[in-house]
Design a protein around this motif. Structure first.
Motif, PDB file in Angstrom:
ATOM      1  N   ARG A   1      -7.215   2.360   0.981  1.00 52.63           N
ATOM      2  CA  ARG A   1      -8.654   2.078   1.002  1.00 52.63           C
ATOM      3  C   ARG A   1      -8.880   0.589   0.791  1.00 52.63           C
ATOM      4  O   ARG A   1      -7.978  -0.146   0.351  1.00 52.63           O
ATOM      5  CB  ARG A   1      -9.364   2.863  -0.108  1.00 52.63           C
ATOM      6  CG  ARG A   1      -8.945   2.445  -1.521  1.00 52.63           C
ATOM      7  CD  ARG A   1      -9.661   3.253  -2.594  1.00 52.63           C
ATOM      8  NE  ARG A   1      -9.323   2.789  -3.939  1.00 52.63           N
ATOM      9  CZ  ARG A   1      -8.293   3.218  -4.641  1.00 52.63           C
ATOM     10  NH1 ARG A   1      -7.460   4.119  -4.129  1.00 52.63           N
ATOM     11  NH2 ARG A   1      -8.059   2.748  -5.860  1.00 52.63           N
TER      12      ARG A   1
ATOM     13  N   GLY B   1      -5.479   8.209  -1.847  1.00 52.45           N
ATOM     14  CA  GLY B   1      -6.160   7.038  -2.372  1.00 52.45           C
ATOM     15  C   GLY B   1      -7.212   6.470  -1.449  1.00 52.45           C
ATOM     16  O   GLY B   1      -7.506   5.275  -1.488  1.00 52.45           O
TER      17      GLY B   1
ATOM     18  N   ILE C   1      -1.139  -1.434  -6.446  1.00 52.71           N
ATOM     19  CA  ILE C   1      -1.646  -0.533  -7.478  1.00 52.71           C
ATOM     20  C   ILE C   1      -0.468   0.222  -8.072  1.00 52.71           C
ATOM     21  O   ILE C   1       0.421   0.674  -7.353  1.00 52.71           O
ATOM     22  CB  ILE C   1      -2.690   0.439  -6.892  1.00 52.71           C
ATOM     23  CG1 ILE C   1      -3.995  -0.328  -6.592  1.00 52.71           C
ATOM     24  CG2 ILE C   1      -2.963   1.602  -7.829  1.00 52.71           C
ATOM     25  CD1 ILE C   1      -5.109   0.529  -6.041  1.00 52.71           C
TER      26      ILE C   1
ATOM     27  N   GLU D   1     -10.778   6.331   4.838  1.00 49.58           N
ATOM     28  CA  GLU D   1     -11.787   5.994   3.833  1.00 49.58           C
ATOM     29  C   GLU D   1     -13.183   6.448   4.240  1.00 49.58           C
ATOM     30  O   GLU D   1     -13.945   6.973   3.415  1.00 49.58           O
ATOM     31  CB  GLU D   1     -11.758   4.485   3.583  1.00 49.58           C
ATOM     32  CG  GLU D   1     -12.592   4.049   2.402  1.00 49.58           C
ATOM     33  CD  GLU D   1     -12.342   2.603   2.012  1.00 49.58           C
ATOM     34  OE1 GLU D   1     -12.899   2.166   0.985  1.00 49.58           O
ATOM     35  OE2 GLU D   1     -11.592   1.904   2.726  1.00 49.58           O
TER      36      GLU D   1
ATOM     37  N   ASN E   1      -5.563   3.876  -9.410  1.00 43.88           N
ATOM     38  CA  ASN E   1      -5.483   5.210  -8.829  1.00 43.88           C
ATOM     39  C   ASN E   1      -5.806   6.319  -9.820  1.00 43.88           C
ATOM     40  O   ASN E   1      -5.823   7.482  -9.454  1.00 43.88           O
ATOM     41  CB  ASN E   1      -4.085   5.463  -8.249  1.00 43.88           C
ATOM     42  CG  ASN E   1      -4.036   5.171  -6.757  1.00 43.88           C
ATOM     43  OD1 ASN E   1      -4.899   4.483  -6.225  1.00 43.88           O
ATOM     44  ND2 ASN E   1      -3.036   5.697  -6.087  1.00 43.88           N
TER      45      ASN E   1
ATOM     46  N   LEU F   1       0.836  -1.194   0.000  1.00 50.21           N
ATOM     47  CA  LEU F   1       0.000   0.000   0.000  1.00 50.21           C
ATOM     48  C   LEU F   1       0.874   1.249   0.000  1.00 50.21           C
ATOM     49  O   LEU F   1       1.891   1.312   0.691  1.00 50.21           O
ATOM     50  CB  LEU F   1      -0.911   0.000   1.223  1.00 50.21           C
ATOM     51  CG  LEU F   1      -1.939  -1.140   1.265  1.00 50.21           C
ATOM     52  CD1 LEU F   1      -2.468  -1.323   2.672  1.00 50.21           C
ATOM     53  CD2 LEU F   1      -3.069  -0.873   0.280  1.00 50.21           C
TER      54      LEU F   1
ATOM     55  N   SER G   1     -11.524   6.168  -4.668  1.00 49.19           N
ATOM     56  CA  SER G   1     -11.041   5.953  -6.033  1.00 49.19           C
ATOM     57  C   SER G   1     -11.634   6.973  -6.991  1.00 49.19           C
ATOM     58  O   SER G   1     -12.845   7.220  -6.964  1.00 49.19           O
ATOM     59  CB  SER G   1     -11.425   4.536  -6.480  1.00 49.19           C
ATOM     60  OG  SER G   1     -11.396   4.420  -7.885  1.00 49.19           O
TER      61      SER G   1
ATOM     62  N   GLN H   1      -0.188   5.252  -1.886  1.00 49.01           N
ATOM     63  CA  GLN H   1      -1.228   6.284  -1.947  1.00 49.01           C
ATOM     64  C   GLN H   1      -2.526   5.645  -2.445  1.00 49.01           C
ATOM     65  O   GLN H   1      -3.147   6.106  -3.403  1.00 49.01           O
ATOM     66  CB  GLN H   1      -0.775   7.422  -2.865  1.00 49.01           C
ATOM     67  CG  GLN H   1       0.407   8.195  -2.298  1.00 49.01           C
ATOM     68  CD  GLN H   1       1.046   9.106  -3.329  1.00 49.01           C
ATOM     69  OE1 GLN H   1       0.545   9.268  -4.432  1.00 49.01           O
ATOM     70  NE2 GLN H   1       2.166   9.704  -2.971  1.00 49.01           N
ATOM     71  N   ASP H   2      -2.924   4.578  -1.774  1.00 52.77           N
ATOM     72  CA  ASP H   2      -4.133   3.822  -2.130  1.00 52.77           C
ATOM     73  C   ASP H   2      -4.700   3.194  -0.857  1.00 52.77           C
ATOM     74  O   ASP H   2      -4.962   1.998  -0.803  1.00 52.77           O
ATOM     75  CB  ASP H   2      -3.809   2.752  -3.174  1.00 52.77           C
ATOM     76  CG  ASP H   2      -2.531   1.995  -2.862  1.00 52.77           C
ATOM     77  OD1 ASP H   2      -2.135   1.928  -1.681  1.00 52.77           O
ATOM     78  OD2 ASP H   2      -1.903   1.484  -3.801  1.00 52.77           O
TER      79      ASP H   2
ATOM     80  N   HIS I   1       1.856   2.977  -9.383  1.00 52.94           N
ATOM     81  CA  HIS I   1       2.082   4.388  -9.120  1.00 52.94           C
ATOM     82  C   HIS I   1       3.029   4.941 -10.185  1.00 52.94           C
ATOM     83  O   HIS I   1       3.908   4.223 -10.682  1.00 52.94           O
ATOM     84  CB  HIS I   1       2.673   4.597  -7.730  1.00 52.94           C
ATOM     85  CG  HIS I   1       1.669   4.463  -6.617  1.00 52.94           C
ATOM     86  ND1 HIS I   1       0.848   3.364  -6.463  1.00 52.94           N
ATOM     87  CD2 HIS I   1       1.347   5.305  -5.605  1.00 52.94           C
ATOM     88  CE1 HIS I   1       0.076   3.540  -5.402  1.00 52.94           C
ATOM     89  NE2 HIS I   1       0.358   4.712  -4.864  1.00 52.94           N
TER      90      HIS I   1
ATOM     91  N   GLN J   1     -10.448  -1.563  -4.600  1.00 54.45           N
ATOM     92  CA  GLN J   1      -9.023  -1.798  -4.397  1.00 54.45           C
ATOM     93  C   GLN J   1      -8.641  -3.048  -5.199  1.00 54.45           C
ATOM     94  O   GLN J   1      -8.644  -4.170  -4.679  1.00 54.45           O
ATOM     95  CB  GLN J   1      -8.792  -2.027  -2.920  1.00 54.45           C
ATOM     96  CG  GLN J   1      -7.533  -1.724  -2.217  1.00 54.45           C
ATOM     97  CD  GLN J   1      -6.273  -1.422  -2.952  1.00 54.45           C
ATOM     98  OE1 GLN J   1      -5.996  -1.978  -4.013  1.00 54.45           O
ATOM     99  NE2 GLN J   1      -5.470  -0.588  -2.349  1.00 54.45           N
TER     100      GLN J   1
END
Length: 458
Positions: free
Chosen positions: A13, A239, A97, A200, A123, A8, A242, A10-11, A99, A17
């Motif tokens: 959540r 993040g 995810i 979140e 993202n 993880l 979304s 900058q995501d 980046h 996801q």
């Protein structure tokens, strides 16, 4: 069944996801966040972002624990920490995810040589290199890029947050979040951040509040004295929600409000798009001709910069914006443009100094967006108006009814009428305890145009 690490960044959540969904499909999952504070990194996390990160990580860990999991924290080099953790736990793959910031791109490339790494889009509205013109080249100008992006984005139903997250029987050791000392202490300058709710849940609460005002967004967003903007930018940066979820939520909404907000979501992607193509965009003029522009760099300029940063320029709207930034970690978007233009055009100070200040003080400081926005205002960017477009603070103050906003953030002017506040931008003086203008508007304009015309460029 194989064990996966969920890397993880900058995501932060669980809803929509895709990396989490893919990892769960393979077996037990260990969510991990690595705090990499490499002192040599050019753009390490700013102080305001660290405040947000601490609260966001705590919120995410609580959500994970409700689902039978927990967030593993490690501090150090991203790649070495992840490789070590994979060996400790027997994890044979890592899901993350994708980046696009230079540091993260390098880490992804290096990590992929050490372990089985699966990168997922999630993202941004589309994979950044997917939006191309008829010749197969990528865009650097927003308008044709946005037209193509709008055709490419397919609103999809968001991935639901899982009810349970399977984990290995034994969890590895984790750092203590409080030991990271992400919060300011002496002094604690974050007391004005109390209106924010990182995490979140806070992101979804912010969206639901804004959704009720969405139809008025096209007009209200330009008036800082009213609640016209979404204030979703820090949540999007970390993040916690979304952008694809928001785009999908707008799919059935018509009118200028939803259309304008959709375009603003795209501007965020465009900043990442430019950074992906030009990794040095935060440090280099997009137009090489501006490398010869003679920015002020003497002791007087240094004093002017400190006055700008502290909200003591003698221009009420600039000072209100800079004080809002310092006290709340955020600044209204139109005021950001006025304040940035003032630094670059009125004070003739290099845009990169302002970019660095925003990076350290903004909760939503995003590398691509920050560079794009500063270069746009400065006229140095690859997709920027001509330098001679100089924003007049007094006209902005009048046009967008900024007097009430000024009174909120500049208490020295709280007793003045609207017309008196507007006039201070142009006439100066007349308010006890409030500083005189650093420079007159016409004088500053002439100086900026002289420096620009000396380049012999448009």
């Amino acid at each position: 069944m194989s064990i996966s690490l969920l890397w993880l960044r900058q995501d932060l959540r669980l809803t929509d996801q895709p990396a989490l969904a893919a990892a769960l499909a393979a077996g037990p999952v260990l969510p991990v966040y690595v705090l990499d504070e490499d002192a040599s990194a050019a753009w390490s996390m700013g102080a305001a972002q660290r405040w947000w990160l601490r609260h966001s990580l705590k919120a995410l860990d609580l959500s994970l624990r409700k689902r039978g999991s927990a967030l593993i924290l490690r501090r150090g080099d991203m790649v070495r920490s992840l490789v070590t953790l994979a060996r400790e736990t027997g994890a044979d793959q890592i899901h993350a995810i994708r980046h696009y910031e230079p540091r993260h791109r390098l880490a992804q490339q290096t990590l992929a040589r050490e372990v089985e790494l699966h990168l997922h889009e999630g993202n941004h509205l589309t994979p950044l290199d997917m939006v191309r013109n008829g010749s197969g080249a990528r865009y650097r100008v927003f308008t044709p890029w946005y037209r193509k992006l709008s055709e490419a984005v397919q609103p999809l139903p968001p991935l639901a947050a899982p009810d349970r997250i399977a984990t290995p029987p034994l969890l590895p050791a984790s750092d203590d979040l409080e030991a990271w000392q992400l919060l300011p202490r002496s002094p604690d300058w974050s007391t004005g951040f109390s209106d924010w709710c990182p995490g979140e849940k806070g992101a979804w609460r912010r969206w639901r509040d804004f959704e009720r005002r969405l139809d008025r967004y096209a007009r209200d967003r330009d008036y800082p004295a009213i609640a016209g903007t979404s204030r979703l930018s820090p949540h999007l940066h970390f993040g916690e929600i979304s952008p694809r979820v928001l785009w999908s939520a707008l799919a059935e909404r018509t009118g200028s409000g939803p259309a304008t907000f959709r375009r603003e979501l795209a501007w965020r992607d465009h900043g990442a798009n430019l950074l992906d193509q030009m990794a040095d965009y935060p440090d280099r003029n997009g137009r090489a001709a501006f490398d010869k522009l003679q920015w002020r760099g003497d002791a007087a300029a240094d004093g002017d910069f400190l006055a700008w940063a502290g909200g003591r320029t003698g221009y009420p709207i600039v000072d209100a914006g800079m004080r809002e930034l310092w006290q709340s970690g955020w600044m209204h978007n139109r005021v950001r443009m006025v304040a940035a233009s003032f630094l670059v055009k009125h004070l003739l100070i290099d845009w990169r100094r302002g970019e660095r200040w925003f990076w350290d003080t903004l909760l939503d400081a995003d590398l691509g967006s920050n560079a794009m926005n500063w270069q746009y205002v400065a006229g140095t960017g690859v997709d920027a108006p001509v330098f001679s477009r100089i924003m007049a603070p007094h006209l902005q103050s009048e046009k967008f009814d900024m007097a009430a906003y000024v009174r909120q953030w500049v208490p020295e002017l709280a007793s003045l009428r609207d017309a008196e506040i507007h006039a201070l931008h142009f006439d100066g003086g007349g308010a006890p305890g409030y500083p005189e203008r650093l420079v007159g508007h016409q004088e500053a304009r002439a100086r900026a145009l002289g420096a620009w015309q000396g380049l012999g460029t448009d």
